[in-house]
Scaffold this active site. Structure first.
Site, PDB file in Angstrom:
ATOM      1  N   HIS A 195       0.849  -1.194   0.000  1.00  0.00           N
ATOM      2  CA  HIS A 195       0.000   0.000   0.000  1.00  0.00           C
ATOM      3  C   HIS A 195       0.889   1.249   0.000  1.00  0.00           C
ATOM      4  CE1 HIS A 195      -3.352  -2.586   1.336  1.00  0.00           C
ATOM      5  NE2 HIS A 195      -4.133  -1.618   0.906  1.00  0.00           N
ATOM      6  N   LYS A 254      -0.333   4.726   4.756  1.00  0.00           N
ATOM      7  CA  LYS A 254      -1.222   3.767   5.449  1.00  0.00           C
ATOM      8  C   LYS A 254      -0.631   3.425   6.813  1.00  0.00           C
ATOM      9  CE  LYS A 254      -3.780  -0.554   4.908  1.00  0.00           C
ATOM     10  NZ  LYS A 254      -4.984  -0.033   5.558  1.00  0.00           N
TER      11      LYS A 254
HETATM   12  N1  NAP Z   1     -12.457  -0.465   4.030  1.00  0.00           N
HETATM   13  C1  NAP Z   1     -11.952   0.053   2.901  1.00  0.00           C
HETATM   14  O1  NAP Z   1     -12.360  -0.292   1.785  1.00  0.00           O
HETATM   15  C2  NAP Z   1     -10.869   1.117   3.014  1.00  0.00           C
HETATM   16  C3  NAP Z   1     -10.396   1.796   1.880  1.00  0.00           C
HETATM   17  C4  NAP Z   1      -9.493   2.847   2.067  1.00  0.00           C
HETATM   18  C5  NAP Z   1      -9.070   3.195   3.345  1.00  0.00           C
HETATM   19  N2  NAP Z   1      -9.533   2.479   4.424  1.00  0.00           N
HETATM   20  C6  NAP Z   1      -9.200   2.833   5.813  1.00  0.00           C
HETATM   21  O2  NAP Z   1     -10.040   3.942   6.147  1.00  0.00           O
HETATM   22  C7  NAP Z   1      -9.375   4.797   7.080  1.00  0.00           C
HETATM   23  C8  NAP Z   1      -9.334   6.221   6.531  1.00  0.00           C
HETATM   24  O3  NAP Z   1      -8.627   6.221   5.294  1.00  0.00           O
HETATM   25  P1  NAP Z   1      -8.309   7.591   4.518  1.00  0.00           P
HETATM   26  O4  NAP Z   1      -7.473   7.181   3.363  1.00  0.00           O
HETATM   27  O5  NAP Z   1      -9.546   8.380   4.292  1.00  0.00           O
HETATM   28  O6  NAP Z   1      -7.383   8.298   5.615  1.00  0.00           O
HETATM   29  P2  NAP Z   1      -7.124   9.861   5.854  1.00  0.00           P
HETATM   30  O7  NAP Z   1      -7.056  10.572   4.540  1.00  0.00           O
HETATM   31  O8  NAP Z   1      -5.946   9.940   6.784  1.00  0.00           O
HETATM   32  O9  NAP Z   1      -8.445  10.333   6.603  1.00  0.00           O
HETATM   33  C9  NAP Z   1      -8.747  10.039   7.924  1.00  0.00           C
HETATM   34  C10 NAP Z   1      -9.451  11.254   8.470  1.00  0.00           C
HETATM   35  O10 NAP Z   1     -10.000  10.961   9.763  1.00  0.00           O
HETATM   36  C11 NAP Z   1      -9.854  12.148  10.523  1.00  0.00           C
HETATM   37  N3  NAP Z   1     -10.009  11.904  11.958  1.00  0.00           N
HETATM   38  C12 NAP Z   1      -9.091  11.697  12.928  1.00  0.00           C
HETATM   39  N4  NAP Z   1      -9.666  11.579  14.134  1.00  0.00           N
HETATM   40  C13 NAP Z   1     -11.008  11.718  13.918  1.00  0.00           C
HETATM   41  C14 NAP Z   1     -12.138  11.715  14.762  1.00  0.00           C
HETATM   42  N5  NAP Z   1     -12.040  11.551  16.095  1.00  0.00           N
HETATM   43  N6  NAP Z   1     -13.358  11.887  14.202  1.00  0.00           N
HETATM   44  C15 NAP Z   1     -13.502  12.071  12.893  1.00  0.00           C
HETATM   45  N7  NAP Z   1     -12.455  12.099  12.033  1.00  0.00           N
HETATM   46  C16 NAP Z   1     -11.235  11.934  12.548  1.00  0.00           C
HETATM   47  C17 NAP Z   1      -8.470  12.639  10.138  1.00  0.00           C
HETATM   48  O11 NAP Z   1      -8.297  13.998  10.511  1.00  0.00           O
HETATM   49  P3  NAP Z   1      -6.773  14.547  10.756  1.00  0.00           P
HETATM   50  O12 NAP Z   1      -6.025  14.326   9.486  1.00  0.00           O
HETATM   51  O13 NAP Z   1      -7.008  15.969  11.093  1.00  0.00           O
HETATM   52  O14 NAP Z   1      -6.229  13.711  11.910  1.00  0.00           O
HETATM   53  C18 NAP Z   1      -8.518  12.452   8.623  1.00  0.00           C
HETATM   54  O15 NAP Z   1      -9.087  13.569   7.955  1.00  0.00           O
HETATM   55  C19 NAP Z   1      -8.018   4.127   7.333  1.00  0.00           C
HETATM   56  O16 NAP Z   1      -8.127   3.283   8.458  1.00  0.00           O
HETATM   57  C20 NAP Z   1      -7.800   3.283   6.072  1.00  0.00           C
HETATM   58  O17 NAP Z   1      -6.949   2.164   6.315  1.00  0.00           O
HETATM   59  C21 NAP Z   1     -10.411   1.452   4.275  1.00  0.00           C
END
Ligand code: NAP
Length: 240
Positions: A144, A148
Site C-alpha cells: 500500500h 497507510k
Molecule cells: N475499508 C476500505 O475499503 C478502506 C479503503 C481505504 C481506506 N480504508 C481505511 O479507512 C481509514 C481512513 O482512510 P483515509 O485514506 O480516508 O485516511 P485519511 O485521509 O488519513 O483520513 C482520515 C481522516 O479521519 C480524521 N479523523 C481523525 N480523528 C477523527 C475523529 N475523532 N473523528 C472524525 N475524524 C477523525 C483525520 O483527521 P486529521 O487528518 O485531522 O487527523 C482524517 O481527515 C483508514 O483506516 C484506512 O486504512 C479502508
C-alpha cells in the site's frame, strides 16, 4: 442538488475516503448533511443527538484509535453506520455489544471493493482444496501507499482468517510493504516443488471502496445488527 427524496448522510472522517464518498454520494441518492473531522470530533464529542437530528445513515472512515468510540456513539443514538476504518477489530466485540443492545445497525469491512469480496471467496476455496496437500506452503502479501498506518492491512488479515476458517492449518508467511501512492495489492500464494499458484487482487483506485461503502449505506438503513460487506453483496448467508 439536495432533494426531498434523498437520504441524509453524515460523514465521520473527512480525509481521502470521506471526500471521495461525498463526491460520489449523489449517484447513490444521498445528500451529505454533516461532516465531522478530527477538530470537530475529539473523543467522538461531535456525535450528539442534536448534530445527528434527521440523519439517516453515517459513513465512518477515520483512524484506528478513533473508530470504536465513533461507532459506539452512533449506536447509542441508533444511527445506522458503515465503517471502513481498519486496525481496530480487536474492539469489534465491544462495539457489537453496544450496537446489539441499542438495536442499531452496522456494516464493517476492511475492504469495500466488490473484487476483494470475490477474491476472499476464491482464497477460501483454494485454501480448502489444499488444506490436506502438505507439499504446498502458503504466503500472504500486500503493498500500500506509505501513508497507510496499519500493517499488515486489515484486508490481508481478513484473507488469512478466511484461509484458516477453510481448514488450512499449516503456517502462512505474511508480509507487507509501504511505498509511494499504491492504492493496494493483495496476493495469496501456494507453492510446492511442482508448481506455484498465485491469486492477486490489484486495486486501481479508491473509487471501488467508496462505491462499496455507499452501497452498504443504502443497505443498512432499516436493518439492525452487525453485518459484513459480504452480506451486503451475497445476502445474509454471506457472513464472514
Ligand atoms: N475499508 C476500505 O475499503 C478502506 C479503503 C481505504 C481506506 N480504508 C481505511 O479507512 C481509514 C481512513 O482512510 P483515509 O485514506 O480516508 O485516511 P485519511 O485521509 O488519513 O483520513 C482520515 C481522516 O479521519 C480524521 N479523523 C481523525 N480523528 C477523527 C475523529 N475523532 N473523528 C472524525 N475524524 C477523525 C483525520 O483527521 P486529521 O487528518 O485531522 O487527523 C482524517 O481527515 C483508514 O483506516 C484506512 O486504512 C479502508
Amino acid at each position: 442538488m439536495p432533494t426531498d427524496t434523498n437520504k441524509k448522510l453524515a460523514l465521520i472522517g473527512y480525509g481521502k475516503m470521506g471526500r471521495l464518498i461525498e463526491q460520489l454520494s449523489p449517484q447513490f441518492g444521498f445528500d451529505v448533511v454533516l461532516r465531522l473531522d478530527a477538530p470537530e470530533n475529539e473523543h467522538g464529542e461531535g456525535i450528539t443527538a442534536g448534530s445527528f437530528n434527521g440523519v439517516d445513515v453515517a459513513i465512518e472512515f477515520s483512524m484506528p484509535e478513533t473508530a470504536p468510540v465513533n461507532l459506539m456513539r452512533l449506536a447509542e443514538l441508533r444511527v445506522p453506520a458503515v465503517t471502513g476504518t481498519t486496525g481496530w477489530l480487536n474492539r469489534l466485540d465491544e462495539v457489537r455489544s453496544v450496537v446489539e443492545k441499542r438495536q442499531s445497525g452496522l456494516v464493517w469491512s476492511p475492504n469495500f471493493s466488490t473484487g476483494v469480496a470475490v477474491f476472499r471467496r476464491l482464497t477460501a476455496l483454494a485454501a480448502e482444496l489444499l488444506r490436506d496437500e502438505t507439499s504446498y506452503g502458503a504466503w500472504a502479501w500486500e503493498i500500500h501507499h506509505d501513508q497507510k498506518k496499519d500493517a499488515p492491512s486489515g484486508t490481508l488479515l481478513h484473507l488469512v482468517e478466511a484461509m484458516k476458517d477453510a481448514g488450512y492449518a499449516r503456517a502462512i508467511d505474511v508480509g507487507s510493504n509501504r511505498a509511494g501512492m499504491h492504492p493496494g495489492t493483495h496476493e495469496i500464494g501456494f507453492d510446492s516443488a511442482a508448481d506455484t499458484i498465485t491469486l492477486r487482487h490489484t486495486a486501481r483506485s479508491r473509487e471501488g471502496f467508496a462505491r462499496g461503502a455507499l452501497k452498504s449505506a443504502q443497505w443498512i438503513i432499516g436493518r439492525t445488527g452487525v453485518h459484513t460487506f459480504e452480506e451486503v453483496l451475497f445476502g445474509e448467508g454471506g457472513k464472514s
